[in-house]
Design a protein around this motif. Structure first.
Motif, PDB file in Angstrom:
ATOM      1  N   GLU A   1       0.839  -1.183   0.000  1.00 28.80           N
ATOM      2  CA  GLU A   1       0.000   0.000   0.000  1.00 28.80           C
ATOM      3  C   GLU A   1       0.882   1.243   0.000  1.00 28.80           C
ATOM      4  O   GLU A   1       1.910   1.277   0.665  1.00 28.80           O
ATOM      5  N   TRP A   2       0.491   2.279  -0.760  1.00 27.00           N
ATOM      6  CA  TRP A   2       1.230   3.527  -0.829  1.00 27.00           C
ATOM      7  C   TRP A   2       0.321   4.607  -1.377  1.00 27.00           C
ATOM      8  O   TRP A   2      -0.760   4.347  -1.869  1.00 27.00           O
ATOM      9  N   VAL A   3       0.767   5.858  -1.279  1.00 27.29           N
ATOM     10  CA  VAL A   3       0.050   7.001  -1.849  1.00 27.29           C
ATOM     11  C   VAL A   3       0.865   7.517  -3.020  1.00 27.29           C
ATOM     12  O   VAL A   3       2.086   7.653  -2.934  1.00 27.29           O
ATOM     13  N   ASP A   4       0.194   7.793  -4.122  1.00 28.12           N
ATOM     14  CA  ASP A   4       0.873   8.210  -5.344  1.00 28.12           C
ATOM     15  C   ASP A   4       0.038   9.284  -6.034  1.00 28.12           C
ATOM     16  O   ASP A   4      -1.129   9.489  -5.683  1.00 28.12           O
ATOM     17  N   SER A   5       0.616   9.946  -7.009  1.00 24.94           N
ATOM     18  CA  SER A   5      -0.136  10.910  -7.800  1.00 24.94           C
ATOM     19  C   SER A   5      -0.378  10.391  -9.215  1.00 24.94           C
ATOM     20  O   SER A   5      -1.016  11.050 -10.008  1.00 24.94           O
ATOM     21  N   SER A   6       0.115   9.211  -9.510  1.00 23.65           N
ATOM     22  CA  SER A   6      -0.049   8.635 -10.837  1.00 23.65           C
ATOM     23  C   SER A   6      -1.128   7.560 -10.816  1.00 23.65           C
ATOM     24  O   SER A   6      -1.144   6.707  -9.944  1.00 23.65           O
ATOM     25  N   GLU A   7      -2.003   7.613 -11.795  1.00 28.58           N
ATOM     26  CA  GLU A   7      -3.036   6.590 -11.899  1.00 28.58           C
ATOM     27  C   GLU A   7      -2.583   5.405 -12.745  1.00 28.58           C
ATOM     28  O   GLU A   7      -3.324   4.456 -12.927  1.00 28.58           O
ATOM     29  N   GLU A   8      -1.376   5.453 -13.250  1.00 28.25           N
ATOM     30  CA  GLU A   8      -0.881   4.396 -14.123  1.00 28.25           C
ATOM     31  C   GLU A   8       0.321   3.664 -13.549  1.00 28.25           C
ATOM     32  O   GLU A   8       0.842   2.769 -14.186  1.00 28.25           O
ATOM     33  N   ALA A   9       0.760   4.045 -12.374  1.00 26.94           N
ATOM     34  CA  ALA A   9       1.984   3.470 -11.814  1.00 26.94           C
ATOM     35  C   ALA A   9       1.818   1.991 -11.465  1.00 26.94           C
ATOM     36  O   ALA A   9       0.767   1.561 -11.002  1.00 26.94           O
ATOM     37  N   ALA A  10       2.881   1.237 -11.678  1.00 24.80           N
ATOM     38  CA  ALA A  10       2.929  -0.171 -11.268  1.00 24.80           C
ATOM     39  C   ALA A  10       3.355  -0.219  -9.805  1.00 24.80           C
ATOM     40  O   ALA A  10       3.886   0.741  -9.255  1.00 24.80           O
TER      41      ALA A  10
ATOM     42  N   GLY B   1       6.015  -4.775  -9.110  1.00 27.06           N
ATOM     43  CA  GLY B   1       5.853  -4.424 -10.518  1.00 27.06           C
ATOM     44  C   GLY B   1       4.485  -4.727 -11.106  1.00 27.06           C
ATOM     45  O   GLY B   1       4.231  -4.451 -12.273  1.00 27.06           O
ATOM     46  N   SER B   2       3.578  -5.289 -10.307  1.00 26.03           N
ATOM     47  CA  SER B   2       2.245  -5.628 -10.799  1.00 26.03           C
ATOM     48  C   SER B   2       1.478  -4.373 -11.220  1.00 26.03           C
ATOM     49  O   SER B   2       1.619  -3.308 -10.631  1.00 26.03           O
ATOM     50  N   LYS B   3       0.651  -4.513 -12.234  1.00 24.49           N
ATOM     51  CA  LYS B   3      -0.236  -3.426 -12.674  1.00 24.49           C
ATOM     52  C   LYS B   3      -1.655  -3.641 -12.135  1.00 24.49           C
ATOM     53  O   LYS B   3      -2.553  -2.865 -12.435  1.00 24.49           O
ATOM     54  N   ASN B   4      -1.852  -4.692 -11.341  1.00 20.77           N
ATOM     55  CA  ASN B   4      -3.163  -4.993 -10.770  1.00 20.77           C
ATOM     56  C   ASN B   4      -3.312  -4.198  -9.464  1.00 20.77           C
ATOM     57  O   ASN B   4      -3.122  -4.719  -8.374  1.00 20.77           O
ATOM     58  N   ILE B   5      -3.628  -2.899  -9.609  1.00 23.03           N
ATOM     59  CA  ILE B   5      -3.641  -1.964  -8.495  1.00 23.03           C
ATOM     60  C   ILE B   5      -5.046  -1.437  -8.262  1.00 23.03           C
ATOM     61  O   ILE B   5      -5.725  -1.011  -9.198  1.00 23.03           O
ATOM     62  N   GLU B   6      -5.479  -1.440  -7.012  1.00 26.15           N
ATOM     63  CA  GLU B   6      -6.718  -0.774  -6.611  1.00 26.15           C
ATOM     64  C   GLU B   6      -6.354   0.652  -6.242  1.00 26.15           C
ATOM     65  O   GLU B   6      -5.409   0.886  -5.492  1.00 26.15           O
ATOM     66  N   ARG B   7      -7.090   1.632  -6.769  1.00 27.36           N
ATOM     67  CA  ARG B   7      -6.805   3.046  -6.500  1.00 27.36           C
ATOM     68  C   ARG B   7      -8.035   3.730  -5.920  1.00 27.36           C
ATOM     69  O   ARG B   7      -9.121   3.607  -6.480  1.00 27.36           O
TER      70      ARG B   7
END
Length: 66
Positions: free
Chosen positions: A37-46, A51-57
């Protein structure tokens, strides 16, 4: 303007812009693969861990401050 609105059209527009700005810079991310879990400003980040792209935002403004 709706009879039930508590905002003028200008106030509503400003509120919507404020939420859009918060969404752009404060995205809570949860990796469904490794549970990181982390906080980011990108909606496309892995995931920075696996490296997974299976991210809940989820927009952070949806969480209470307490």
């Amino acid at each position: 303007m709706s009879k039930n609105s508590q905002f003028t059209p200008t106030e509503l527009h400003h509120w919507q812009l404020t939420l859009a700005e918060a969404n752009r810079h404060n995205i809570f991310c949860h990796c469904r693969h490794c549970e990181a879990e982390w906080v980011d400003s990108s909606e496309e980040a892995a995931c920075p861990h696996c490296g997974s792209k299976n991210i809940e935002r989820i927009a952070c403004w949806q969480f209470p401050d307490d």
